[in-house]
Scaffold this motif. Structure first.
Motif, PDB file in Angstrom:
ATOM      1  N   ASP A  87      11.340   1.693 -12.006  1.00 17.68           N
ATOM      2  CA  ASP A  87      12.661   1.986 -11.454  1.00 17.68           C
ATOM      3  C   ASP A  87      12.847   3.466 -11.107  1.00 17.68           C
ATOM      4  OD1 ASP A  87      12.931   3.206 -13.922  1.00 17.68           O
ATOM      5  OD2 ASP A  87      14.650   2.011 -14.568  1.00 17.68           O
ATOM      6  N   GLY A  88      11.790   4.267 -11.241  1.00 13.66           N
ATOM      7  CA  GLY A  88      11.856   5.684 -10.920  1.00 13.66           C
ATOM      8  C   GLY A  88      12.213   6.577 -12.095  1.00 13.66           C
ATOM      9  N   ALA A  89      12.541   5.980 -13.232  1.00  9.28           N
ATOM     10  CA  ALA A  89      12.901   6.773 -14.415  1.00  9.28           C
ATOM     11  C   ALA A  89      11.691   7.579 -14.894  1.00  9.28           C
ATOM     12  CB  ALA A  89      13.399   5.857 -15.539  1.00  9.28           C
ATOM     13  N   THR A 144       2.031  20.854 -24.271  1.00 10.72           N
ATOM     14  CA  THR A 144       3.205  20.071 -24.642  1.00 10.72           C
ATOM     15  C   THR A 144       3.447  18.993 -23.609  1.00 10.72           C
ATOM     16  OG1 THR A 144       4.678  21.646 -23.551  1.00 10.72           O
ATOM     17  CG2 THR A 144       4.273  21.958 -25.905  1.00 10.72           C
ATOM     18  N   MET A 145       3.964  17.859 -24.073  1.00 12.08           N
ATOM     19  CA  MET A 145       4.243  16.728 -23.202  1.00 12.08           C
ATOM     20  C   MET A 145       5.462  15.991 -23.718  1.00 12.08           C
ATOM     21  SD  MET A 145       0.850  14.535 -24.321  1.00 12.08           S
ATOM     22  CE  MET A 145      -0.104  15.599 -23.307  1.00 12.08           C
ATOM     23  N   ARG A 146       6.095  15.286 -22.813  1.00 12.16           N
ATOM     24  CA  ARG A 146       7.282  14.509 -23.176  1.00 12.16           C
ATOM     25  C   ARG A 146       7.223  13.146 -22.528  1.00 12.16           C
ATOM     26  NH1 ARG A 146      12.776  17.663 -22.341  1.00 12.16           N
ATOM     27  NH2 ARG A 146      13.494  15.924 -23.594  1.00 12.16           N
ATOM     28  N   ARG A 147       7.814  12.182 -23.197  1.00 14.37           N
ATOM     29  CA  ARG A 147       8.019  10.852 -22.615  1.00 14.37           C
ATOM     30  C   ARG A 147       9.501  10.750 -22.319  1.00 14.37           C
ATOM     31  NH1 ARG A 147       6.065   5.784 -25.893  1.00 14.37           N
ATOM     32  NH2 ARG A 147       7.743   6.473 -27.250  1.00 14.37           N
ATOM     33  N   GLY A 148       9.822  10.737 -21.032  1.00 12.36           N
ATOM     34  CA  GLY A 148      11.223  10.713 -20.626  1.00 12.36           C
ATOM     35  C   GLY A 148      11.932  11.951 -21.147  1.00 12.36           C
ATOM     36  N   ASP A 149      13.055  11.731 -21.853  1.00 14.57           N
ATOM     37  CA  ASP A 149      13.778  12.866 -22.424  1.00 14.57           C
ATOM     38  C   ASP A 149      13.643  12.902 -23.942  1.00 14.57           C
ATOM     39  OD1 ASP A 149      15.320  10.693 -23.070  1.00 14.57           O
ATOM     40  OD2 ASP A 149      17.161  11.452 -22.173  1.00 14.57           O
ATOM     41  N   GLU A 150      12.594  12.255 -24.465  1.00 10.82           N
ATOM     42  CA  GLU A 150      12.349  12.257 -25.908  1.00 10.82           C
ATOM     43  C   GLU A 150      11.873  13.626 -26.381  1.00 10.82           C
ATOM     44  OE1 GLU A 150       9.665   9.094 -26.933  1.00 10.82           O
ATOM     45  OE2 GLU A 150      10.972   7.561 -26.077  1.00 10.82           O
ATOM     46  N   VAL A 151      11.640  13.753 -27.656  1.00 13.28           N
ATOM     47  CA  VAL A 151      11.169  14.995 -28.265  1.00 13.28           C
ATOM     48  C   VAL A 151       9.808  15.383 -27.682  1.00 13.28           C
ATOM     49  CG1 VAL A 151      10.406  16.007 -30.452  1.00 13.28           C
ATOM     50  CG2 VAL A 151      12.413  14.530 -30.392  1.00 13.28           C
ATOM     51  N   THR A 152       9.614  16.665 -27.454  1.00 18.43           N
ATOM     52  CA  THR A 152       8.333  17.185 -26.968  1.00 18.43           C
ATOM     53  C   THR A 152       7.276  17.034 -28.055  1.00 18.43           C
ATOM     54  OG1 THR A 152       9.461  18.769 -25.544  1.00 18.43           O
ATOM     55  CG2 THR A 152       7.175  19.247 -26.108  1.00 18.43           C
ATOM     56  N   ILE A 153       6.074  16.610 -27.660  1.00 20.14           N
ATOM     57  CA  ILE A 153       4.954  16.505 -28.595  1.00 20.14           C
ATOM     58  C   ILE A 153       3.807  17.366 -28.094  1.00 20.14           C
ATOM     59  CG2 ILE A 153       5.623  14.221 -29.445  1.00 20.14           C
ATOM     60  CD1 ILE A 153       3.526  13.010 -27.632  1.00 20.14           C
ATOM     61  N   THR A 154       2.812  17.551 -28.932  1.00 21.31           N
ATOM     62  CA  THR A 154       1.701  18.445 -28.620  1.00 21.31           C
ATOM     63  C   THR A 154       0.383  17.677 -28.563  1.00 21.31           C
ATOM     64  OG1 THR A 154       2.843  20.224 -29.763  1.00 21.31           O
ATOM     65  CG2 THR A 154       0.492  20.517 -29.402  1.00 21.31           C
ATOM     66  N   ALA A 155      -0.438  17.978 -27.553  1.00 24.21           N
ATOM     67  CA  ALA A 155      -1.771  17.375 -27.460  1.00 24.21           C
ATOM     68  C   ALA A 155      -2.604  17.888 -28.633  1.00 24.21           C
ATOM     69  CB  ALA A 155      -2.433  17.728 -26.130  1.00 24.21           C
TER      70      ALA A 155
END
Length: 102
Positions: free
Chosen positions: A23-25, A51-62
């Motif tokens: 849906d473009g999200a 750093t990476m994020r899924r949508g607007d969730e908390v940022t996580i680290t590789a």
């Protein structure tokens, strides 16, 4: 998924990887480095600590170095970026001609 033309990209150039839902999200998004193109498609490296994020969730680290393959003329990507949460490999469901009997 949109993969821009890499004709202007040079090896080592910074790139932004953005996966979107149907849906473009916004889905997964993070920065990496362009590694080049080969017979299997375009490659992007993601260094440990990115750093990476899924949508607007908390940022996580590789948690380690990883990479993403964007195959030419395919809709899927192979993502081997390891985070503290999981190792992901996005691919089509096995079925039909792709199914392997075990």
């Amino acid at each position: 998924m949109r993969v821009d033309d890499d004709a202007r990209a040079a090896i080592g150039d910074p790139v932004r990887v953005v996966f979107r839902k149907y849906d473009g999200a916004m889905h997964w998004h993070y920065s990496g480095q362009y590694l080049g193109a080969g017979e299997h498609g375009r490659w992007v490296g993601v260094p440990a600590g990115a750093t990476m994020r899924r949508g607007d969730e908390v940022t996580i680290t590789a948690g380690s170095d990883g990479g993403v393959l964007f195959p030419a003329d395919e809709w899927w990507a192979a993502d081997g970026v390891r985070t503290r949460r999981a190792v992901r490999a996005d691919r089509p469901a096995l079925g039909g001609a792709n199914r392997r009997d075990r």
